[in-house]
Scaffold this motif. Structure first.
Motif, PDB file in Angstrom:
ATOM      1  N   LEU A  35       6.580   2.899  -7.384  1.00  0.00           N
ATOM      2  CA  LEU A  35       6.327   3.600  -6.119  1.00  0.00           C
ATOM      3  C   LEU A  35       5.229   2.901  -5.317  1.00  0.00           C
ATOM      4  CD1 LEU A  35       6.417   7.309  -7.371  1.00  0.00           C
ATOM      5  CD2 LEU A  35       8.231   6.021  -6.217  1.00  0.00           C
ATOM      6  N   VAL A  36       4.206   2.429  -5.997  1.00  0.00           N
ATOM      7  CA  VAL A  36       3.142   1.664  -5.335  1.00  0.00           C
ATOM      8  C   VAL A  36       3.761   0.424  -4.690  1.00  0.00           C
ATOM      9  CG1 VAL A  36       1.032   0.307  -5.696  1.00  0.00           C
ATOM     10  CG2 VAL A  36       1.329   2.499  -6.882  1.00  0.00           C
ATOM     11  N   ARG A  37       4.581  -0.249  -5.459  1.00  0.00           N
ATOM     12  CA  ARG A  37       5.245  -1.471  -4.991  1.00  0.00           C
ATOM     13  C   ARG A  37       6.056  -1.197  -3.726  1.00  0.00           C
ATOM     14  NH1 ARG A  37      10.388  -3.605  -7.219  1.00  0.00           N
ATOM     15  NH2 ARG A  37      10.604  -5.537  -6.096  1.00  0.00           N
ATOM     16  N   ILE A  44       6.562  -7.154  -7.625  1.00  0.00           N
ATOM     17  CA  ILE A  44       6.123  -6.615  -8.905  1.00  0.00           C
ATOM     18  C   ILE A  44       4.896  -7.358  -9.450  1.00  0.00           C
ATOM     19  CG2 ILE A  44       7.689  -7.975 -10.344  1.00  0.00           C
ATOM     20  CD1 ILE A  44       6.699  -4.295 -10.911  1.00  0.00           C
ATOM     21  N   GLY A  45       4.833  -8.650  -9.179  1.00  0.00           N
ATOM     22  CA  GLY A  45       3.672  -9.425  -9.627  1.00  0.00           C
ATOM     23  C   GLY A  45       2.383  -8.930  -8.991  1.00  0.00           C
ATOM     24  N   ALA A  46       2.432  -8.690  -7.703  1.00  0.00           N
ATOM     25  CA  ALA A  46       1.249  -8.187  -7.002  1.00  0.00           C
ATOM     26  C   ALA A  46       0.932  -6.758  -7.443  1.00  0.00           C
ATOM     27  CB  ALA A  46       1.467  -8.248  -5.495  1.00  0.00           C
ATOM     28  N   ALA A  52      -3.980  -4.257 -13.936  1.00  0.00           N
ATOM     29  CA  ALA A  52      -4.902  -5.269 -14.440  1.00  0.00           C
ATOM     30  C   ALA A  52      -6.309  -5.111 -13.883  1.00  0.00           C
ATOM     31  CB  ALA A  52      -4.364  -6.663 -14.127  1.00  0.00           C
ATOM     32  N   ALA A  53      -6.456  -4.694 -12.636  1.00  0.00           N
ATOM     33  CA  ALA A  53      -7.788  -4.555 -12.039  1.00  0.00           C
ATOM     34  C   ALA A  53      -8.649  -3.579 -12.831  1.00  0.00           C
ATOM     35  CB  ALA A  53      -7.668  -4.102 -10.583  1.00  0.00           C
ATOM     36  N   TYR A  54      -8.058  -2.491 -13.254  1.00  0.00           N
ATOM     37  CA  TYR A  54      -8.780  -1.490 -14.056  1.00  0.00           C
ATOM     38  C   TYR A  54      -9.146  -2.067 -15.419  1.00  0.00           C
ATOM     39  CZ  TYR A  54      -9.725   3.019 -16.310  1.00  0.00           C
ATOM     40  OH  TYR A  54     -10.314   4.069 -16.977  1.00  0.00           O
ATOM     41  N   LEU A 102      -6.746  -2.341  -5.178  1.00  0.00           N
ATOM     42  CA  LEU A 102      -7.287  -3.170  -6.260  1.00  0.00           C
ATOM     43  C   LEU A 102      -8.811  -3.055  -6.341  1.00  0.00           C
ATOM     44  CD1 LEU A 102      -5.104  -6.390  -5.947  1.00  0.00           C
ATOM     45  CD2 LEU A 102      -4.793  -4.438  -7.483  1.00  0.00           C
ATOM     46  N   ALA A 103      -9.477  -3.052  -5.207  1.00  0.00           N
ATOM     47  CA  ALA A 103     -10.934  -2.899  -5.207  1.00  0.00           C
ATOM     48  C   ALA A 103     -11.339  -1.528  -5.760  1.00  0.00           C
ATOM     49  CB  ALA A 103     -11.486  -3.086  -3.790  1.00  0.00           C
ATOM     50  N   ALA A 104     -10.614  -0.496  -5.362  1.00  0.00           N
ATOM     51  CA  ALA A 104     -10.903   0.855  -5.847  1.00  0.00           C
ATOM     52  C   ALA A 104     -10.640   0.967  -7.346  1.00  0.00           C
ATOM     53  CB  ALA A 104     -10.079   1.878  -5.076  1.00  0.00           C
TER      54      ALA A 104
END
Length: 176
Positions: A35-37, A44-46, A52-54, A102-104
């Protein structure tokens, strides 16, 4: 070594809530990545960087925040961790772009690292040696409860109200 806390189960309760919350934070969004995608228009890679950020933030900051707790007080760092985690959760829920999400998520992971690095030490200090194993086992149970419930809760919320909703669940917990 300091004496056990006068109310060790109160300490364990607060630590268990933080442990549960950080485990939920890591696992809530897994099933909502499609859903984010779709909503953010990324491949999907992004979108996998949302997960991964978490994880990278937690992994990179766990030891430094443990050391910070040693130097400035584990309880203080733990309390700040609740605020940082809650802010990261709210910003994740409000994120309009992948970059802001990603920053959040990295901020949310930093808060989780504060909680994870200092929670076991707070639990250990609160209990006499004869009860520490049980207390740490209960704390571990909270971790696995969060990891187990996260995908189901996150999927349910994302299906009903969108992926943003999966991040809102931790905000009131962090505030409380």
């Amino acid at each position: 070594m300091s004496a056990p806390a006068p109310r060790p189960y109160a300490v364990l309760g607060v630590v268990a809530v933080g442990t549960l919350m950080s485990a939920l934070g890591g696992s809530l969004i897994h099933v909502a990545v499609p859903l984010v995608r779709r909503d953010l228009g990324v491949d999907i890679g992004a979108a996998s960087w949302v997960l991964a950020a978490y994880s990278l933030s937690v992994s990179a900051l766990l030891l430094p925040f443990g050391r910070l707790g040693d130097r400035h007080g584990k309880g203080r760092v733990y309390a700040v961790g609740f605020g940082v985690f809650g802010a990261g959760s709210a910003l994740s829920a409000l994120a309009p772009t992948l970059a802001s999400l990603l920053a959040a998520r990295a901020l949310q992971g930093a808060g989780a690292a504060m909680l994870m690095a200092n929670g076991p030490a707070l639990t250990t200090a609160a209990f006499p040696p004869t009860q520490r194993g049980r207390a740490l086992g209960l704390q571990a149970t909270a971790t696995y409860l969060g990891l187990s419930l996260g995908p189901s809760i996150g999927g349910w919320l994302a299906q009903r109200a969108g992926w943003h909703a999966a991040f809102w669940i931790n905000v009131p917990i962090a505030l409380a």
